[in-house]
Every structure is written in C-alpha cells, then in structure tokens.
Design a protein around this motif. Structure first.
Motif, PDB file in Angstrom:
ATOM      1  N   GLY A 257      12.393   0.058   0.555  1.00 61.14           N
ATOM      2  CA  GLY A 257      12.396  -0.956  -0.408  1.00 61.14           C
ATOM      3  C   GLY A 257      11.048  -1.993  -0.261  1.00 61.14           C
ATOM      4  N   GLY A 258      10.107  -1.558   0.568  1.00 59.94           N
ATOM      5  CA  GLY A 258       8.780  -2.120   0.657  1.00 59.94           C
ATOM      6  C   GLY A 258       7.979  -1.709  -0.184  1.00 59.94           C
ATOM      7  N   LYS A 259       6.817  -2.657  -0.490  1.00 62.99           N
ATOM      8  CA  LYS A 259       5.979  -2.258  -1.477  1.00 62.99           C
ATOM      9  C   LYS A 259       4.534  -1.854  -0.741  1.00 62.99           C
ATOM     10  N   VAL A 260       4.090  -0.527  -0.857  1.00 65.99           N
ATOM     11  CA  VAL A 260       2.739  -0.239  -0.070  1.00 65.99           C
ATOM     12  C   VAL A 260       1.576  -0.422  -1.136  1.00 65.99           C
ATOM     13  N   VAL A 261       0.647  -1.321  -0.615  1.00 68.69           N
ATOM     14  CA  VAL A 261      -0.174  -1.619  -1.707  1.00 68.69           C
ATOM     15  C   VAL A 261      -1.604  -0.941  -1.176  1.00 68.69           C
ATOM     16  N   THR A 262      -1.924  -0.659   0.003  1.00 66.16           N
ATOM     17  CA  THR A 262      -3.012  -0.200   0.525  1.00 66.16           C
ATOM     18  C   THR A 262      -2.889   0.982   1.486  1.00 66.16           C
ATOM     19  N   MET A 263      -3.712   2.238   1.168  1.00 71.05           N
ATOM     20  CA  MET A 263      -4.104   3.041   2.462  1.00 71.05           C
ATOM     21  C   MET A 263      -5.543   3.417   2.319  1.00 71.05           C
ATOM     22  N   SER A 264      -5.979   4.119   3.434  1.00 73.25           N
ATOM     23  CA  SER A 264      -7.392   4.374   3.611  1.00 73.25           C
ATOM     24  C   SER A 264      -7.677   5.414   4.341  1.00 73.25           C
ATOM     25  N   ASP A 265      -8.968   5.841   4.349  1.00 72.65           N
ATOM     26  CA  ASP A 265      -9.329   6.976   5.221  1.00 72.65           C
ATOM     27  C   ASP A 265     -10.865   6.651   5.638  1.00 72.65           C
ATOM     28  N   SER A 266     -11.650   7.660   6.234  1.00 70.34           N
ATOM     29  CA  SER A 266     -12.855   7.241   6.685  1.00 70.34           C
ATOM     30  C   SER A 266     -13.996   6.917   5.792  1.00 70.34           C
ATOM     31  N   SER A 267     -13.545   7.095   4.517  1.00 66.08           N
ATOM     32  CA  SER A 267     -14.614   6.627   3.560  1.00 66.08           C
ATOM     33  C   SER A 267     -14.542   5.422   3.005  1.00 66.08           C
ATOM     34  N   GLY A 268     -12.991   4.870   3.204  1.00 69.90           N
ATOM     35  CA  GLY A 268     -12.947   3.531   2.199  1.00 69.90           C
ATOM     36  C   GLY A 268     -11.335   3.460   2.163  1.00 69.90           C
ATOM     37  N   TYR A 269     -10.987   2.203   1.445  1.00 76.60           N
ATOM     38  CA  TYR A 269      -9.455   2.323   0.912  1.00 76.60           C
ATOM     39  C   TYR A 269      -9.227   2.040  -0.438  1.00 76.60           C
ATOM     40  N   ILE A 270      -8.050   2.369  -0.619  1.00 77.39           N
ATOM     41  CA  ILE A 270      -7.228   1.906  -2.023  1.00 77.39           C
ATOM     42  C   ILE A 270      -6.585   0.854  -1.983  1.00 77.39           C
ATOM     43  N   TYR A 271      -6.658   0.163  -3.342  1.00 72.58           N
ATOM     44  CA  TYR A 271      -5.645  -1.118  -3.325  1.00 72.58           C
ATOM     45  C   TYR A 271      -4.963  -0.845  -4.640  1.00 72.58           C
ATOM     46  N   ASP A 272      -3.657  -0.588  -4.607  1.00 75.36           N
ATOM     47  CA  ASP A 272      -2.920  -0.425  -5.861  1.00 75.36           C
ATOM     48  C   ASP A 272      -1.699  -1.498  -6.037  1.00 75.36           C
ATOM     49  N   ALA A 273      -2.248  -2.128  -6.928  1.00 77.57           N
ATOM     50  CA  ALA A 273      -1.270  -3.674  -6.882  1.00 77.57           C
ATOM     51  C   ALA A 273       0.079  -3.286  -7.223  1.00 77.57           C
ATOM     52  N   ASN A 274       0.288  -2.148  -8.253  1.00 75.85           N
ATOM     53  CA  ASN A 274       1.551  -1.795  -8.675  1.00 75.85           C
ATOM     54  C   ASN A 274       2.321  -1.125  -7.565  1.00 75.85           C
ATOM     55  N   GLY A 275       1.812  -0.733  -6.204  1.00 72.21           N
ATOM     56  CA  GLY A 275       2.399  -0.278  -5.201  1.00 72.21           C
ATOM     57  C   GLY A 275       2.486   1.257  -5.252  1.00 72.21           C
ATOM     58  N   ILE A 276       2.197   1.982  -4.332  1.00 76.25           N
ATOM     59  CA  ILE A 276       2.406   3.480  -4.045  1.00 76.25           C
ATOM     60  C   ILE A 276       3.861   4.029  -3.850  1.00 76.25           C
ATOM     61  N   ASP A 277       4.240   4.450  -4.950  1.00 74.40           N
ATOM     62  CA  ASP A 277       5.812   4.880  -4.729  1.00 74.40           C
ATOM     63  C   ASP A 277       5.630   6.401  -4.369  1.00 74.40           C
ATOM     64  N   ALA A 278       6.864   6.883  -4.297  1.00 70.97           N
ATOM     65  CA  ALA A 278       7.163   8.338  -3.541  1.00 70.97           C
ATOM     66  C   ALA A 278       6.233   9.314  -4.300  1.00 70.97           C
ATOM     67  N   ASP A 279       6.331   9.399  -5.869  1.00 74.79           N
ATOM     68  CA  ASP A 279       5.302  10.214  -6.512  1.00 74.79           C
ATOM     69  C   ASP A 279       3.841  10.185  -6.114  1.00 74.79           C
ATOM     70  N   LYS A 280       3.427   9.026  -6.094  1.00 74.05           N
ATOM     71  CA  LYS A 280       1.898   8.736  -5.720  1.00 74.05           C
ATOM     72  C   LYS A 280       1.740   9.095  -4.159  1.00 74.05           C
ATOM     73  N   LEU A 281       2.814   8.914  -3.264  1.00 77.80           N
ATOM     74  CA  LEU A 281       2.291   9.146  -1.718  1.00 77.80           C
ATOM     75  C   LEU A 281       2.377  10.845  -1.929  1.00 77.80           C
ATOM     76  N   ASN A 282       3.330  11.395  -2.857  1.00 76.97           N
ATOM     77  CA  ASN A 282       3.165  13.122  -2.680  1.00 76.97           C
ATOM     78  C   ASN A 282       1.644  13.479  -3.061  1.00 76.97           C
ATOM     79  N   PHE A 283       0.948  12.770  -3.964  1.00 79.63           N
ATOM     80  CA  PHE A 283      -0.379  13.115  -4.427  1.00 79.63           C
ATOM     81  C   PHE A 283      -1.420  12.836  -3.117  1.00 79.63           C
ATOM     82  N   ILE A 284      -1.167  11.740  -2.514  1.00 82.89           N
ATOM     83  CA  ILE A 284      -2.000  11.614  -1.476  1.00 82.89           C
ATOM     84  C   ILE A 284      -1.851  12.578  -0.363  1.00 82.89           C
ATOM     85  N   ILE A 285      -0.347  13.018  -0.395  1.00 83.53           N
ATOM     86  CA  ILE A 285      -0.366  14.033   0.916  1.00 83.53           C
ATOM     87  C   ILE A 285      -0.751  15.518   0.481  1.00 83.53           C
TER      88      ILE A 285
END
Ligand code: NDP
Length: 451
Positions: A257-285
């Motif tokens: 139930g937490g809200k993930v707002v950032t992830m990063s890699d060696s080129s930079g980071y993303i900030y998603d104010a709406n939260g990275i949900d399960a579907d968006k995480l699958n996109f990242i994977i």
C-alpha cells in the motif's frame, strides 16, 4: 601472557590505512564497523588478545587474474577478474560477483568485509566473500557476455566449490550471466553442484531468490515501523536504482500500500507524482531487464518527470530505499531528505549512504536500517538455495517466503537487542547490526585459536 591489541580506534584505523593505501571504500566500511565494535569489546579482553577485528579486516585470501576474451569483431579484449575470500569462520565463503567498469580491489574488499557480517546476521552457515571484474556488460552482445563469463570461470573454477566458496550475482551479474558461469563450471569440472546461487529454476535455482533482496529491505522497514505502531501503507517512498533490488523493493512496497514516486538508473531518475503502480512497474521491468534501455522512456510513456544525471534525493517522501550502488546518498542529500520529511531509510544497496549522512539520519532519529541488515534477504535465500541443492529438493514459494519473512524479523530483533539505548526508545540499528554480526564470527574465531 599474550600481547593484547589495546590500541584505540584511531590507531587501528591508521594501521589499516597504512597497510591498504588508497582503498577508500574499504577504509570507510571497516571504520563504520570498528567504531561500534570497539565500544562493544572495550571490556572483553579475549577479542583484543586474539586480535579478532584486525584479523577480520585482513582477507583470508585474494585471487586476481587476467580474463581474455574475443569480441564480435574478432578483437582480443583483456579485463581483470577478482575473488576476495574474506572470512570463512562460520561457513563457506559466500557473496556476489559484480561486473562493472568501476570494480577495483577497494570496492571488492569493502563488499567482502561487509558480507562477512551480513551473512553472520542471517544466522545461516555462510562466510564472507565477493568478486567480479571491471568488464562492462552494457552494450555487449549476449555472445560477448557468454565468452567473457566462460573465460572468467576458466580461472575462477579452481577457487570455488559448494563447500569452499559459492558466488552469486550482483551489479551486472543477473540470471543470464549466472547461467553462462554455471554452464562453464559444469563443463570444466564435470560436476553438477551448488557452486553458484541465483541459478535458473531449471538447474537448481531457488524460488524467490530474485525477489529476496528487495522484499527483505522492505520487510526490514515494515518491522522498524511496526515497532513504533506504524506501517508502510499510504507512505510516499523514494527508490533509487531500477535493477534487481530496486524492482522487487518497489513490487513489495506497492503490495503493502505504499506509493513509489521515484526510481533511477545510471542516466537519471524519474519522478511520478501519481505513483508507480504494478502495471507501470511491469513496463520498467520490460524496459530495463528485457530491452536494457534507459528510464527516460518511462517518462515519455507515462508523462512523468525525468531528471537526467541527477539522483532522486530532493523529492518530498517519508521512506527512502537506496537500491543502486555505494555512496549514492551524500551528506547534503541526507539532510535534504530529513528536511523533506523522511522518517525511515532501508539500504537495499551496499553502503549507499555516506558515513556523515548516516550520522545525520541517526542524530535526527530517523529509522535507519544499514545494508548489512536491510539487504541480507538475498544472501539468506541464497543460503537456502545451497541447502536445497545439497539435499536435491526444491521448497515451495510459500515455504521460502515464510522463511525469508522470519529471517528478516530475526535480523531486525537482533539489531534491536544490540542497538537499544538505555533511557531511549530509539534503536541504533547501525550499531545493532555491527555488533550482532561481529559476535558470531568472533566467537568462532576464538574457538579455532590462531589459524
Ligand atoms: P543491478 O545491476 O540489477 O541494478 C543496479 C541498478 O543501479 C541499475 O538500475 C543501474 O543503472 C544502477 N546503477 C548502478 N551503478 C550506478 C551508479 N554508479 N550510479 C547510478 N546508478 C547506478 O544490481 P542489483 O540490483 O543486483 O544491485 C544493486 C545494489 O544492491 C548493489 O549495491 C548490490 O551490491 C546490492 N545488493 C544486491 C543483491 C542482489 O541480490 N542482487 C544482494 C545484496 C546487495 P543502469 O540500469 O543504468 O545500469
């Protein structure tokens, strides 16, 4: 009467620096442990007399070797391979292999030293080691990676074995690389054994190994919060990294139930104010694991903000999970996180927060789980992969999840036992982890005498 090593911490550190010149990450890791252990062993003469800390900070053995391989254009390429076997007092050496251009002896010695305490904290029979190469898998074809792994293992196989030293993955070494390494080990030795962990499920791997480090770092946070009657549910969480640890930390946070707002890699980071949900995480994977591309594509796909060449530590958030690499949170960034409302940090990566930053978090009474406790879930499941390989069985996902959950809770409780302070409800998890990790290794070394 033996000569005891009743030198003070500063003398100990200046000796260590003299013997290991220029190895700044190694100095940093030893100092962090030594400052707590010195306090604990003040009145425990046997550890001084047996020079335990000095012996743990001197690796049992270091193997350095040339790795030649041929690229797709027929050019001969040369890299350097390493294995640091730090300490096997409580079990075979165990720790990952890192393939990254930044790899050097200082980094691997720090990681092997840390691993010794981390493995002890899990209460499983594993010593500490670490290895890898300055080889950069990025931009290489799978055939090039395969040829590199085969050449690397052609030397390493002499020094590892299921009762000797059991490597695993780390940065740049995932399922593909472990497959190539294991294939070459098997070919050279004609043995099918549990010499590596993180293997594919078809050839001796364990369920939930890939999830275990990230899940474990989140469980640690859950336990720290629960002790205060709080929970992850509804909290804004900043994560760095988009690799193995970061992805599964994000997955578990979302489940809780937490809200993930950032992830990063060696080129930079993303900030998603709406939260990275399960579907968006699958996109990242898919983006990072299958297509091996940069996170900027996430920003385009979902309309999130992307900050090139920056780290995600200036965003408002309550919980922080640094899951990329060492020294990725500076003191200034730690202060900015505290100012922006951070109440808890769980280190998914190894030593991601700089020493002064850790002191600031602890001074501000932020819950702070150091990496040797917070990311021990991965090696714990690796330890259980070794057990399963020894008896040639595979436990179920449920059974392993329950074991991981219990191991992380036990680690949390050990940290509380040794990190509690009289007259305060605040637990210094850094001190707790350092002391609890030290005791088991130290007592085994005392029992062995001078070896
Ligand atoms: P991966 O290679 O899967 O992912 C690493 C991530 O961090 C990638 O997103 C990578 O970006 C990013 N990254 C790597 N180096 C840097 C850097 N110098 N600056 C900024 N970003 C960087 O590794 P893991 O997830 O396996 O490991 C991450 C951390 O966790 C390491 O500290 C490792 O030692 C530790 N750890 C891992 C365990 C495991 O089970 N895998 C167990 C215990 C600890 P990019 O995608 O652009 O390469």
């Amino acid at each position: 009467m033996a000569v005891s090593d009743h030198v003070d911490l500063e003398q100990f550190m200046s000796g260590l620096k003299r013997r290991n010149p220029g190895e700044t990450e190694f100095h940093q890791a030893v100092y962090e442990v030594a400052s707590n252990v010195y306090e604990y062993i003040q009145d425990k003469e046997i550890y001084h007399e047996m020079q335990i800390l000095r012996r743990i900070a001197e690796p049992d053995r270091i193997i350095i070797f040339r790795v030649c391989w041929e690229d797709d254009n027929g050019n001969i390429r040369v890299n350097r391979g390493y294995r640091v076997q730090n300490n096997n007092a409580i079990g075979p050496y165990k720790g990952g292999l890192r393939f990254h251009p930044s790899v050097n002896l200082s980094i691997l010695k720090f990681l092997a030293f840390e691993q010794t305490f981390k493995n002890s904290l899990t209460d499983l029979p594993m010593g500490g080691g670490k290895g890898g190469s300055d080889f950069n898998p990025k931009g290489k074809s799978s055939n090039e990676v395969m040829r590199f792994c085969q050449s690397f293992m052609t030397e390493l196989y002499r020094h590892v074995g299921d009762d000797i030293d059991v490597p695993a993955g780390d940065i740049g070494v995932g399922a593909r690389e472990i497959g190539y390494l294991f294939g070459q080990y098997k070919r050279l030795t004609n043995r099918f054994s549990g010499v590596l962990t993180g293997k594919g499920m078809e050839f001796g791997g364990s369920p939930i190994r890939k999830e275990a480090t990230g899940y474990g770092a989140v469980y640690m946070m859950q336990d720290m919060l629960a002790r205060r009657g709080d929970a992850i549910d509804g909290k804004k969480c900043a994560i760095s990294g988009a690799g193995n640890v970061a992805i599964y930390a994000a997955e578990k946070i979302i489940q809780l139930g937490g809200k993930v707002v950032t992830m990063s890699d060696s080129s930079g980071y993303i900030y998603d104010a709406n939260g990275i949900d399960a579907d968006k995480l699958n996109f990242i994977i898919d983006l990072k694991v299958n297509r091996r591309r940069g996170l900027s594509e996430y920003a385009k796909e979902f309309g999130a903000d992307y900050f090139a060449n920056e780290r995600p530590w200036n965003v408002p958030c309550e919980l922080v999970f640094p899951c990329a690499t060492q020294n990725e949170v500076s003191r200034a960034e730690a202060q900015s996180l505290i100012k922006n409302g951070c109440i808890g940090v769980s280190e998914g990566a190894n030593m991601p927060v700089e020493q002064d930053g850790i002191h600031d978090f602890v001074a501000a009474k932020v819950l702070f789980a150091p990496s040797k406790a917070a990311n021990a879930g991965g090696v714990a499941i690796s330890g259980l992969e070794m057990s399963q390989n020894s008896v040639r069985i595979t436990w179920s996902v449920d059974e392993l999840e329950q074991r991981l959950r219990k191991i992380m809770l036990d680690i949390h409780d050990r940290c509380v036992e040794y990190g509690s302070q009289a007259g305060s409800d605040y637990v210094d998890y850094v001190r707790g982890a350092n002391v609890a990790g030290f005791i088991k290794v130290a007592n085994a070394m005392v029992a062995y005498g001078v070896v």
